[in-house]
Enzyme design. Sequence first.
Site, PDB file in Angstrom:
ATOM      1  N   LYS A 156       0.821  -1.214   0.000  1.00  0.00           N
ATOM      2  CA  LYS A 156       0.000   0.000   0.000  1.00  0.00           C
ATOM      3  C   LYS A 156       0.856   1.266   0.000  1.00  0.00           C
ATOM      4  CE  LYS A 156      -4.050  -2.090   2.216  1.00  0.00           C
ATOM      5  NZ  LYS A 156      -4.952  -2.079   3.390  1.00  0.00           N
ATOM      6  N   LYS A 190      -7.492  -9.238  -6.691  1.00  0.00           N
ATOM      7  CA  LYS A 190      -8.425  -9.642  -5.647  1.00  0.00           C
ATOM      8  C   LYS A 190      -9.670  -8.782  -5.724  1.00  0.00           C
ATOM      9  CE  LYS A 190      -8.833  -9.915  -0.601  1.00  0.00           C
ATOM     10  NZ  LYS A 190      -8.169  -9.674   0.692  1.00  0.00           N
ATOM     11  N   LYS A 204     -13.822  -3.337  -3.863  1.00  0.00           N
ATOM     12  CA  LYS A 204     -14.698  -2.254  -4.297  1.00  0.00           C
ATOM     13  C   LYS A 204     -13.903  -1.128  -4.938  1.00  0.00           C
ATOM     14  CE  LYS A 204     -18.331  -0.925  -2.130  1.00  0.00           C
ATOM     15  NZ  LYS A 204     -19.268  -0.384  -1.140  1.00  0.00           N
TER      16      LYS A 204
END
Length: 331
Positions: free
Chosen positions: A111, A190, A193
């Site tokens: 991230k 993966k 949203k």
Amino acid sequence: MTRLFSGIQPSGELHIGNFLGAIHNWVELQNTYEAIYCVVDLHALSGDFDPAILSERTLTMARHLLACGIDPDKSVLFVQGHVPEHAELMWIFCSVTPIGELERMTQFKDKSARQLSINTGLLIYPVLQAADILLYKGEVVPVGEDQVQHLELTREIARKFNTRFGPTFPEPASRLSTAKRIVGLDGQAKMSKSLGNTIGIIESPESMWDKLRPAFTDPARQRKSDPGEPTRCNIFTLHGYFTPAENQNEIASACRGATIGCFDCKKILHKNMSDRFEPIRQREAELQSKPGYVVDVLEAGASAARSIARQTVGEVREKMGMLPCQTAGGD
């Protein structure tokens, strides 16, 4: 009963990746464990979020969990931020957590590599996760494969605290989800949203089909006459969760023999998926008509959680030699 803990971020609507990877298990596990579940709104603060809709998303997630079958009579369901001891124990755990251990976390590296400015919350996210679990002395934690490293850090934090201040916390065991990594409709990443590759569990059948129809399939099948290999097809993987085993075998054989096209394969999946989620859609609609019930469930859950949390933090403060807080325990 053995105590189990797990949490989920308030991302709003649950999608099939959430359901298969976690929530379906939660519903089953509440029958055999002392289950404590929470919507982790504090964790959501470590990433991008919209303050205007955070509370709405938190309530929506709680409502969807109840619609899926989380039973307040069998488990504790609450919002993480309603129990301030989560944050207090996290800060205490920072005193026994080496920064090098946090920097090597795979999710942090992934991230942070995509961000120009890295907030501290992203780095210490796993410490808060450890506090979430150990605050209730959770012995079992249902996790996906991507969370195993974080749980191992939780075990290490418990070990370090126990060594320095005396036996206090169990070293929780992981209970891996039976669903492997759920790949999104793009067939690449993966299901997430943020990537727009999901199907919501309470979407209408029509909306589900609109998303499923263009979904990525076996790359070898450019035409219906091309033989396929089901093990390479993301749509066939989803059949494994929604289609009876005998029908899965028929579909696999037809795919390899090129007697069924990807469109027809998706049609079968769509029907089975829509049928599976119809009872959940109905329960969610009922819960929407009585929002006060969801709030009451969360308040009762927070009260039960605070009772355990205060006892744990009181024990921790005493073992660390901190001055007792005479007003602790008041609402």
